[in-house]
Design an enzyme around this catalytic site. Structure first.
Site, mmCIF file in Angstrom:
data_model
loop_
_atom_site.group_PDB
_atom_site.id
_atom_site.type_symbol
_atom_site.label_atom_id
_atom_site.label_comp_id
_atom_site.label_asym_id
_atom_site.label_seq_id
_atom_site.Cartn_x
_atom_site.Cartn_y
_atom_site.Cartn_z
ATOM 1 N N LEU A 125 2.946 109.886 23.168
ATOM 2 C CA LEU A 125 1.905 110.585 22.411
ATOM 3 C C LEU A 125 2.455 110.956 21.031
ATOM 4 C CD1 LEU A 125 -0.840 112.102 22.217
ATOM 5 C CD2 LEU A 125 0.284 114.067 23.272
ATOM 6 N N GLU A 127 4.215 111.404 17.472
ATOM 7 C CA GLU A 127 4.499 110.486 16.361
ATOM 8 C C GLU A 127 5.254 111.261 15.284
ATOM 9 O OE1 GLU A 127 0.798 108.780 15.079
ATOM 10 O OE2 GLU A 127 0.439 107.876 17.062
ATOM 11 N N ILE A 157 10.418 109.702 22.456
ATOM 12 C CA ILE A 157 9.867 109.251 23.734
ATOM 13 C C ILE A 157 10.951 109.178 24.823
ATOM 14 C CG2 ILE A 157 8.518 107.453 24.894
ATOM 15 C CD1 ILE A 157 7.065 109.128 22.601
ATOM 16 N N GLU A 364 6.465 119.697 25.979
ATOM 17 C CA GLU A 364 5.282 119.998 26.813
ATOM 18 C C GLU A 364 4.495 121.167 26.213
ATOM 19 O OE1 GLU A 364 5.585 117.803 29.575
ATOM 20 O OE2 GLU A 364 3.478 118.123 30.070
HETATM 21 C C1 LIG Z 1 14.037 115.505 23.794
HETATM 22 C C2 LIG Z 1 12.568 115.375 23.587
HETATM 23 C C3 LIG Z 1 11.829 114.598 24.479
HETATM 24 C C4 LIG Z 1 10.459 114.411 24.265
HETATM 25 N N1 LIG Z 1 9.755 113.565 25.093
HETATM 26 C C5 LIG Z 1 8.488 113.205 24.727
HETATM 27 C C6 LIG Z 1 7.813 112.156 25.436
HETATM 28 O O1 LIG Z 1 8.325 111.579 26.404
HETATM 29 N N2 LIG Z 1 6.573 111.796 24.992
HETATM 30 C C7 LIG Z 1 5.963 112.398 23.933
HETATM 31 O O2 LIG Z 1 4.854 111.997 23.595
HETATM 32 N N3 LIG Z 1 6.572 113.409 23.268
HETATM 33 C C8 LIG Z 1 7.815 113.818 23.622
HETATM 34 N N4 LIG Z 1 8.466 114.810 22.939
HETATM 35 C C9 LIG Z 1 7.787 115.454 21.821
HETATM 36 C C10 LIG Z 1 7.487 116.931 22.051
HETATM 37 O O3 LIG Z 1 6.415 117.068 22.908
HETATM 38 C C11 LIG Z 1 7.245 117.531 20.650
HETATM 39 O O4 LIG Z 1 8.531 117.665 20.052
HETATM 40 C C12 LIG Z 1 6.524 118.831 20.694
HETATM 41 O O5 LIG Z 1 5.192 118.606 21.038
HETATM 42 C C13 LIG Z 1 6.551 119.565 19.342
HETATM 43 O O6 LIG Z 1 6.190 118.718 18.296
HETATM 44 P P1 LIG Z 1 7.102 118.606 16.992
HETATM 45 O O7 LIG Z 1 8.497 118.412 17.437
HETATM 46 O O8 LIG Z 1 6.528 117.593 16.090
HETATM 47 O O9 LIG Z 1 7.033 120.037 16.307
HETATM 48 P P2 LIG Z 1 5.854 120.596 15.358
HETATM 49 O O10 LIG Z 1 4.541 120.399 15.996
HETATM 50 O O11 LIG Z 1 6.052 120.064 13.982
HETATM 51 O O12 LIG Z 1 6.187 122.152 15.370
HETATM 52 C C14 LIG Z 1 7.250 122.721 14.613
HETATM 53 C C15 LIG Z 1 7.189 124.242 14.785
HETATM 54 O O13 LIG Z 1 5.931 124.743 14.271
HETATM 55 C C16 LIG Z 1 5.256 125.472 15.277
HETATM 56 N N5 LIG Z 1 3.816 125.285 15.148
HETATM 57 C C17 LIG Z 1 3.115 124.115 15.004
HETATM 58 N N6 LIG Z 1 1.809 124.363 14.929
HETATM 59 C C18 LIG Z 1 1.648 125.710 15.035
HETATM 60 C C19 LIG Z 1 0.530 126.578 15.057
HETATM 61 N N7 LIG Z 1 -0.721 126.136 14.943
HETATM 62 N N8 LIG Z 1 0.751 127.917 15.175
HETATM 63 C C20 LIG Z 1 2.013 128.398 15.303
HETATM 64 N N9 LIG Z 1 3.115 127.617 15.299
HETATM 65 C C21 LIG Z 1 2.934 126.273 15.185
HETATM 66 C C22 LIG Z 1 5.764 124.909 16.596
HETATM 67 O O14 LIG Z 1 5.557 125.802 17.662
HETATM 68 C C23 LIG Z 1 7.236 124.662 16.268
HETATM 69 O O15 LIG Z 1 7.941 125.854 16.400
HETATM 70 C C24 LIG Z 1 9.826 115.050 23.168
HETATM 71 C C25 LIG Z 1 10.577 115.862 22.301
HETATM 72 C C26 LIG Z 1 11.925 116.020 22.493
HETATM 73 C C27 LIG Z 1 12.699 116.853 21.499
#
Ligand SMILES: Cc1cc2nc3c(=O)[nH]c(=O)nc-3n(C[C@H](O)[C@H](O)[C@H](O)COP(=O)(O)OP(=O)(O)OC[C@H]3O[C@@H](n4cnc5c(N)ncnc54)[C@H](O)[C@@H]3O)c2cc1C
Length: 380
Positions: A125, A127, A157, A364
């Protein structure tokens, strides 16, 4: 009210704990050092029926419910969260959308081998430009005759390097609102145009492989659509409640491991002529760690019980995930302190738990996203 696990769940817990200690623990050091998942574990766990225990028996599952799944995840993550997380994906977001919305043919082709450990699942999911705001993904799947042509990038991922198939979230109709125009499409390893561009270096969860993926004119048959076109986002959001409950048990597993080792250490390590645990400052830390783990487990089992009984539990799942993630971070932080300088040494497990725990409030749905869900459920 009944706070006890059923006899079947207790037996599962004993069996998986023994498996994790005998079969997973000896693999951890090498897997973490080489940042390589021991893939043979899938088959071994599949043969013993420890993968996808929550799935229906007609696909090889044990019908042990989400509670059973949580029992497996906690025990696996207690020994190694990196390895446990791949197992969590196999019975969770990597497969459940196929189980819930896929065709019978898709279930036979992907679910049955996933339960047996013959095929490894992944879920794509996130990007580079779309994390918490999942609806802002850019990957698109254009229908051309009997094929979807997928173009886009995915990052972070889990199992991206080792998966046999991946569920990809992509736009199929840009004219729709995000909640409507996104679909979930199955892509098999080896499909031309699907490439792993980079294995990512992480701070923790080293034995879990995390990848960056590219889809460039990647053609997959229209039969690879899971469920209905344009309903993918709804499926994804629906599966998050389940994911948040199981994720809580990954946090609890890490916290429990750090607590157990800290309790032992506080009894063994002597300074000023007596065990450090005899000092109230250390004993109180352990008391609070035990309390937090107990509270996290009760919240998470409550959410799992609601889920297994078909009751609404979005709020409880987010509360459990938020609390359990924070518990993992707090408990491992205190554990590092109790171990003093030894906690900072890589030869002790404590630093691994501490590094692994830091991921729990991020994936998650971050802690902020959980609070947004809880607030929304409160009517705010
Ligand atoms: C080791 C690892 C494994 C993963 N595995 C998968 C996988 O298998 N498949 C997959 O699809 N994804 C995966 N992910 C992705 C993971 O789900 C995302 O990292 C997560 O959803 C957060 O997105 P981001 O890292 O882009 O942070 P961002 O969304 O950019 O957030 C950065 C910060 O801003 C805060 N923030 C963002 N929006 C708001 C808001 N509206 N109000 C307040 N605070 C906010 C967040 O809480 C965070 O503290 C993985 C990530 C990691 C690190």
């Amino acid at each position: 009210m009944n706070f006890a696990l059923s006899d079947e769940h207790k037996m599962l817990q004993t069996a998986v704990r023994s498996f994790a200690e005998k079969e997973i623990a000896p693999l951890v050091e090498e897997a973490e050092k080489n940042q390589k998942f021991p893939v043979h574990l899938y088959k071994k766990m599949g043969e013993l029926g420890y993968l996808c225990v929550n799935f229906p028996s007609q696909y090889g599952g044990a019908e042990a419910g989400v509670i059973g799944e949580c029992v497996v995840i906690e025990e696996a993550c207690r020994v190694c969260a990196g390895i446990g997380s791949a197992i969590m994906l196999q019975s969770g977001i990597g497969t459940t959308i196929i189980l819930d919305y896929g065709t019978e043919e898709q279930r036979q082709k992907y679910i049955v081998p996933a339960v047996q450990g013959e095929k490894i699942a992944a879920f794509g999911l996130t990007e580079p430009g779309a994390g918490s705001d999942a609806a802002s993904i850019q990957t698109r799947a254009e229908k051309k005759g009997d094929y979807y042509v997928i173009n886009g990038r995915k990052t972070f991922i889990t199992c991206g390097t080792i998966c046999d198939f991946i569920l990809v979230a992509a736009w199929t109709d840009r004219s729709q609102k995000p909640g409507k125009g996104i679909s979930v499409i199955l892509v098999e390893k080896g499909t031309p145009g699907f490439e792993v561009t980079r294995k990512l270096d992480k701070v923790g969860f080293l034995s879990s492989e995390t990848a960056e993926l590219v889809f460039e004119d990647c053609r997959v048959p229209v039969e690879n659509l899971v469920g209905e076109e344009g309903r993918g986002f709804k499926y994804l959001m629906g599966s998050l409640t389940h994911g948040r409950i199981t994720h809580s048990f990954s946090s609890i597993g890490i916290a429990q491991a750090a607590f157990d080792e800290s309790l032992r250490y506080a009894g063994d390590r002597e300074q000023f002529g007596r065990p450090i645990g005899k000092n109230q400052a250390v004993a109180f830390k352990l008391a609070r760690m035990a309390m937090q783990i107990n509270a996290a487990r009760l919240m998470a089992y409550h959410a799992a019980w609601l889920y297994d009984n078909g009751l609404e539990c979005a709020k409880e799942a987010s509360m459990a995930k938020l609390f359990a993630s924070e518990t993992a971070v707090n408990v491992t932080n205190e554990a590092m302190h109790i171990f003093g300088g030894y906690g900072y040494m890589t030869e002790y497990n404590i630093q691994r738990y501490w590094r692994d725990a830091k991921l729990r409030p991020i994936t998650e749905g971050t802690s902020e996203i959980q609070q947004m869900v809880i607030a929304r459920e409160l009517g705010l």
